[in-house]
Write an enzyme that holds these catalytic residues in place. Structure first.
Site, mmCIF file in Angstrom:
data_model
loop_
_atom_site.group_PDB
_atom_site.id
_atom_site.type_symbol
_atom_site.label_atom_id
_atom_site.label_comp_id
_atom_site.label_asym_id
_atom_site.label_seq_id
_atom_site.Cartn_x
_atom_site.Cartn_y
_atom_site.Cartn_z
ATOM 1 C CE1 TYR A 108 -2.195 -71.367 117.855
ATOM 2 C CE2 TYR A 108 -0.916 -73.300 118.480
ATOM 3 C CZ TYR A 108 -1.171 -71.940 118.587
ATOM 4 O OH TYR A 108 -0.390 -71.167 119.413
ATOM 5 C CE LYS A 151 0.815 -69.605 116.572
ATOM 6 N NZ LYS A 151 1.066 -68.162 116.666
HETATM 7 P P1 NAP Z 1 -4.359 -64.655 124.363
HETATM 8 O O1 NAP Z 1 -4.246 -64.788 125.821
HETATM 9 O O2 NAP Z 1 -5.567 -65.190 123.670
HETATM 10 O O3 NAP Z 1 -4.110 -63.145 123.906
HETATM 11 C C1 NAP Z 1 -4.077 -62.866 122.526
HETATM 12 C C2 NAP Z 1 -4.231 -61.393 122.279
HETATM 13 O O4 NAP Z 1 -4.228 -61.202 120.839
HETATM 14 C C3 NAP Z 1 -5.552 -60.835 122.775
HETATM 15 O O5 NAP Z 1 -5.379 -59.556 123.284
HETATM 16 C C4 NAP Z 1 -6.407 -60.830 121.516
HETATM 17 O O6 NAP Z 1 -7.442 -59.880 121.546
HETATM 18 C C5 NAP Z 1 -5.375 -60.473 120.468
HETATM 19 N N1 NAP Z 1 -5.856 -60.851 119.138
HETATM 20 C C6 NAP Z 1 -6.301 -62.058 118.751
HETATM 21 N N2 NAP Z 1 -6.768 -62.002 117.497
HETATM 22 C C7 NAP Z 1 -6.603 -60.728 117.082
HETATM 23 C C8 NAP Z 1 -6.910 -60.033 115.894
HETATM 24 N N3 NAP Z 1 -7.521 -60.644 114.867
HETATM 25 N N4 NAP Z 1 -6.612 -58.721 115.796
HETATM 26 C C9 NAP Z 1 -6.028 -58.075 116.837
HETATM 27 N N5 NAP Z 1 -5.721 -58.672 117.997
HETATM 28 C C10 NAP Z 1 -6.014 -59.987 118.123
HETATM 29 O O7 NAP Z 1 -3.127 -65.425 123.663
HETATM 30 P P2 NAP Z 1 -1.627 -65.681 124.192
HETATM 31 O O8 NAP Z 1 -1.603 -66.987 124.897
HETATM 32 O O9 NAP Z 1 -1.086 -64.470 124.828
HETATM 33 O O10 NAP Z 1 -0.944 -65.937 122.779
HETATM 34 C C11 NAP Z 1 -0.122 -64.988 122.141
HETATM 35 C C12 NAP Z 1 0.632 -65.702 121.025
HETATM 36 O O11 NAP Z 1 1.373 -66.783 121.583
HETATM 37 C C13 NAP Z 1 -0.272 -66.338 119.966
HETATM 38 O O12 NAP Z 1 0.282 -66.162 118.703
HETATM 39 C C14 NAP Z 1 -0.280 -67.802 120.341
HETATM 40 O O13 NAP Z 1 -0.537 -68.627 119.241
HETATM 41 C C15 NAP Z 1 1.109 -67.965 120.877
HETATM 42 N N6 NAP Z 1 1.285 -69.104 121.796
HETATM 43 C C16 NAP Z 1 0.528 -69.210 122.907
HETATM 44 C C17 NAP Z 1 0.704 -70.311 123.749
HETATM 45 C C18 NAP Z 1 -0.115 -70.501 124.989
HETATM 46 O O14 NAP Z 1 -0.159 -71.634 125.517
HETATM 47 N N7 NAP Z 1 -0.767 -69.491 125.529
HETATM 48 C C19 NAP Z 1 1.665 -71.273 123.430
HETATM 49 C C20 NAP Z 1 2.441 -71.111 122.283
HETATM 50 C C21 NAP Z 1 2.239 -70.018 121.476
HETATM 51 P P3 NAP Z 1 -8.975 -60.339 121.902
HETATM 52 O O15 NAP Z 1 -8.890 -61.125 123.158
HETATM 53 O O16 NAP Z 1 -9.651 -59.044 122.020
HETATM 54 O O17 NAP Z 1 -9.405 -61.159 120.721
#
Ligand code: NAP
Length: 244
Positions: A149, A153
């Protein structure tokens, strides 16, 4: 503050849950026409009910051919949020080919592909644009079990700069936001264990994780002309984690 985004057309990936879903809601409320891209149709159906007028595209961005079919003719897009991402955590010595491939396909390669599609359209129209890549504090600090991961990033931060370099002459700005932990479905899956969470919380000067709105506000600012002289940047939304 008026961000001046009304009437623009935006594409948001990973729009079904978490940060992506909240970004769609915020853009929709500002009068932006939104194309919401995600992997689970049921999430998109509820999102469209909540935000009438939002267009939805259901595709697994890990598949290059499916993505080309689904988004190749998406039409004019002014603003792009590359938010879809996966966090498949494994100890380094147990990292699998499958987790490695899927992580890079979604977190990096799909960003390249979707950005190419959107940028080619902008350049053909001679229109200015803005792209925001959702990176992470993990791009710049090592975290246990996060080797793949963190690497995706880290690569995304550098891709952001390289895209800014090549797309700048076409009036397309490219920036990243780098959040700390946010309690979305992804955050809950990986950070619900208090012992693990406290180890990170203790390294955050503000002493708390980010709310989704903190990340969305940074995305909106970087999409808007209010950040018109900013490109190639990686903006922490991390309570100071990266300052230490
Ligand atoms: P999340 O709650 O897991 O939501 C991610 C969304 O992206 C879901 O709707 C998922 O759909 C969709 N997705 C994942 N893989 C996909 C694919 N192959 N094709 C199309 N859609 C896809 O994640 P989040 O926390 O909102 O994270 C969003 C971004 O922020 C990510 O890039 C993550 O790395 C980054 N981020 C998150 C955090 C954190 O702590 N949450 C911190 C830093 C950065 P499905 O559920 O249907 O797979």
């Amino acid at each position: 503050m008026d961000l001046g985004l009304q009437g623009r057309r935006a594409l948001v990936t990973g729009a079904g849950k978490g940060i992506g879903r909240s970004t769609v809601r915020a853009l929709h409320a500002l009068g932006v026409r939104v194309v919401a891209v995600s992997r689970t149709q049921a999430d998109l159906d509820t999102l469209v009910r909540e935000c009438p007028g939002v267009e939805s595209v259901c595709v697994d961005l890990a598949c290059w051919e499916d993505t080309e079919r689904a988004l190749g003719r998406v039409g004019p897009v002014d603003l792009l949020v590359n938010n879809a991402g996966v966090a498949l955590l494994q100890p380094f010595l147990e990292v699998t080919k499958e987790a490695c491939d899927r992580s890079f396909d979604v977190n990096l390669r799909a960003v390249i592909q979707v950005s190419q599609i959107v940028s080619q359209g902008l350049i053909a129209r001679g229109a200015p644009g803005a792209i925001v890549n959702v990176s992470s504090q993990a791009s710049q600090r090592a975290l246990t079990n996060h080797s793949v991961y963190c690497s995706t990033k880290g690569a995304l931060d550098m891709l952001t700069k390289a895209m800014a370099l090549e797309l700048g002459p076409h009036k397309i700005r490219v920036n990243a936001v780098n959040p700390t932990v946010v309690m979305t479905p992804m955050g809950q899956a990986n950070w619900s264990d208090p012992q693990k969470a406290n180890a990170v919380l203790n390294r955050i000067p503000l002493g708390k994780f980010a709310e989704v709105e903190h990340v969305v506000d940074a995305i909106l600012f970087l999409l808007s002309d209010r950040s018109g002289m900013t490109t190639g940047s990686t903006m922490p939304v991390d309570g100071g984690f990266l300052a230490t």
